[in-house]
Design a protein around this motif. Sequence first.
Motif, PDB file in Angstrom:
ATOM      1  N   UNK A   1       0.855  -1.197   0.000  1.00 20.20           N
ATOM      2  CA  UNK A   1       0.000   0.000   0.000  1.00 20.20           C
ATOM      3  C   UNK A   1       0.886   1.242   0.000  1.00 20.20           C
ATOM      4  N   UNK A   2       0.331   2.344  -0.437  1.00 19.30           N
ATOM      5  CA  UNK A   2       1.026   3.608  -0.203  1.00 19.30           C
ATOM      6  C   UNK A   2       0.919   3.885   1.292  1.00 19.30           C
ATOM      7  N   UNK A   3       1.764   4.769   1.798  1.00 18.05           N
ATOM      8  CA  UNK A   3       1.699   5.117   3.216  1.00 18.05           C
ATOM      9  C   UNK A   3       0.319   5.683   3.548  1.00 18.05           C
ATOM     10  N   UNK A   4      -0.205   6.538   2.686  1.00 20.70           N
ATOM     11  CA  UNK A   4      -1.532   7.130   2.928  1.00 20.70           C
ATOM     12  C   UNK A   4      -2.620   6.058   2.950  1.00 20.70           C
ATOM     13  N   UNK A   5      -2.566   5.107   2.026  1.00 21.43           N
ATOM     14  CA  UNK A   5      -3.553   4.009   2.011  1.00 21.43           C
ATOM     15  C   UNK A   5      -3.436   3.156   3.264  1.00 21.43           C
ATOM     16  N   UNK A   6      -2.211   2.882   3.684  1.00 23.61           N
ATOM     17  CA  UNK A   6      -1.994   2.063   4.879  1.00 23.61           C
ATOM     18  C   UNK A   6      -2.553   2.770   6.120  1.00 23.61           C
ATOM     19  N   UNK A   7      -2.329   4.080   6.226  1.00 24.86           N
ATOM     20  CA  UNK A   7      -2.880   4.839   7.351  1.00 24.86           C
ATOM     21  C   UNK A   7      -4.415   4.795   7.323  1.00 24.86           C
ATOM     22  N   UNK A   8      -4.982   4.923   6.148  1.00 23.61           N
ATOM     23  CA  UNK A   8      -6.438   4.854   6.001  1.00 23.61           C
ATOM     24  C   UNK A   8      -6.961   3.470   6.402  1.00 23.61           C
ATOM     25  N   UNK A   9      -6.252   2.414   6.022  1.00 23.97           N
ATOM     26  CA  UNK A   9      -6.650   1.052   6.401  1.00 23.97           C
ATOM     27  C   UNK A   9      -6.654   0.906   7.920  1.00 23.97           C
ATOM     28  N   UNK A  10      -5.634   1.443   8.577  1.00 22.25           N
ATOM     29  CA  UNK A  10      -5.582   1.375  10.049  1.00 22.25           C
ATOM     30  C   UNK A  10      -6.789   2.085  10.642  1.00 22.25           C
ATOM     31  N   UNK A  11      -7.090   3.263  10.155  1.00 19.35           N
ATOM     32  CA  UNK A  11      -8.229   4.023  10.679  1.00 19.35           C
ATOM     33  C   UNK A  11      -9.550   3.293  10.415  1.00 19.35           C
ATOM     34  N   UNK A  12      -9.662   2.686   9.247  1.00 18.99           N
ATOM     35  CA  UNK A  12     -10.871   1.914   8.924  1.00 18.99           C
ATOM     36  C   UNK A  12     -11.015   0.718   9.862  1.00 18.99           C
ATOM     37  N   UNK A  13      -9.900   0.052  10.144  1.00 15.80           N
ATOM     38  CA  UNK A  13      -9.934  -1.092  11.050  1.00 15.80           C
ATOM     39  C   UNK A  13     -10.360  -0.659  12.450  1.00 15.80           C
ATOM     40  N   UNK A  14      -9.816   0.455  12.936  1.00 16.16           N
ATOM     41  CA  UNK A  14     -10.205   0.959  14.256  1.00 16.16           C
ATOM     42  C   UNK A  14     -11.709   1.243  14.287  1.00 16.16           C
ATOM     43  N   UNK A  15     -12.210   1.869  13.232  1.00 14.84           N
ATOM     44  CA  UNK A  15     -13.640   2.200  13.164  1.00 14.84           C
ATOM     45  C   UNK A  15     -14.487   0.930  13.201  1.00 14.84           C
ATOM     46  N   UNK A  16     -14.112  -0.074  12.416  1.00 14.56           N
ATOM     47  CA  UNK A  16     -14.877  -1.327  12.388  1.00 14.56           C
ATOM     48  C   UNK A  16     -14.925  -1.996  13.754  1.00 14.56           C
TER      49      UNK A  16
END
Length: 149
Positions: free
Chosen positions: A83-98
């Motif tokens: 992933x790009x760094x930005x995509x990876x950060x977004x994935x982390x945030x999405x996981x926290x939200x879920x």
Amino acid sequence: MSLEKLGKLYRTVVLEHAENPHHKQTMADATVSGALQNLSCGDEIRVFMKISAAHVQAVSFMGTGCTISQASASMMTDTLCQCSVAEAQHCCQSFFALTMGQTVTQSAQQQLGDAELLASLAEFPARIKCATLAWHAALTALKGGQTNE
């Protein structure tokens, strides 16, 4: 899919990742890392990343902990690699939200892969820290963490 089948799928996937974790190894050429521990249960995780040109080239982890923390760390490495760094950060945030029971987009769910199955942990608040530990360590690394240069 019935709840019974979904439960069996969840158990199968989580146990597979916990018993045969993906990318569980140190990384000698990591450019950043992040380490955290869950003091309430003793889980410990260190995430290693090789980042080049704002892109996660490789990700791995080492640590000990419960089945959920180890499975989640394994799922995290599969999700964030390439992933790009930005995509990876977004994935982390999405996981926290879920894991907090919040809704995320269909594309975010798909990008999370197996980790999307851990959304059901929102019903078990005591286990959320176990599931999110590696993801928080990864986010620390993505934001510069401990530089290994």
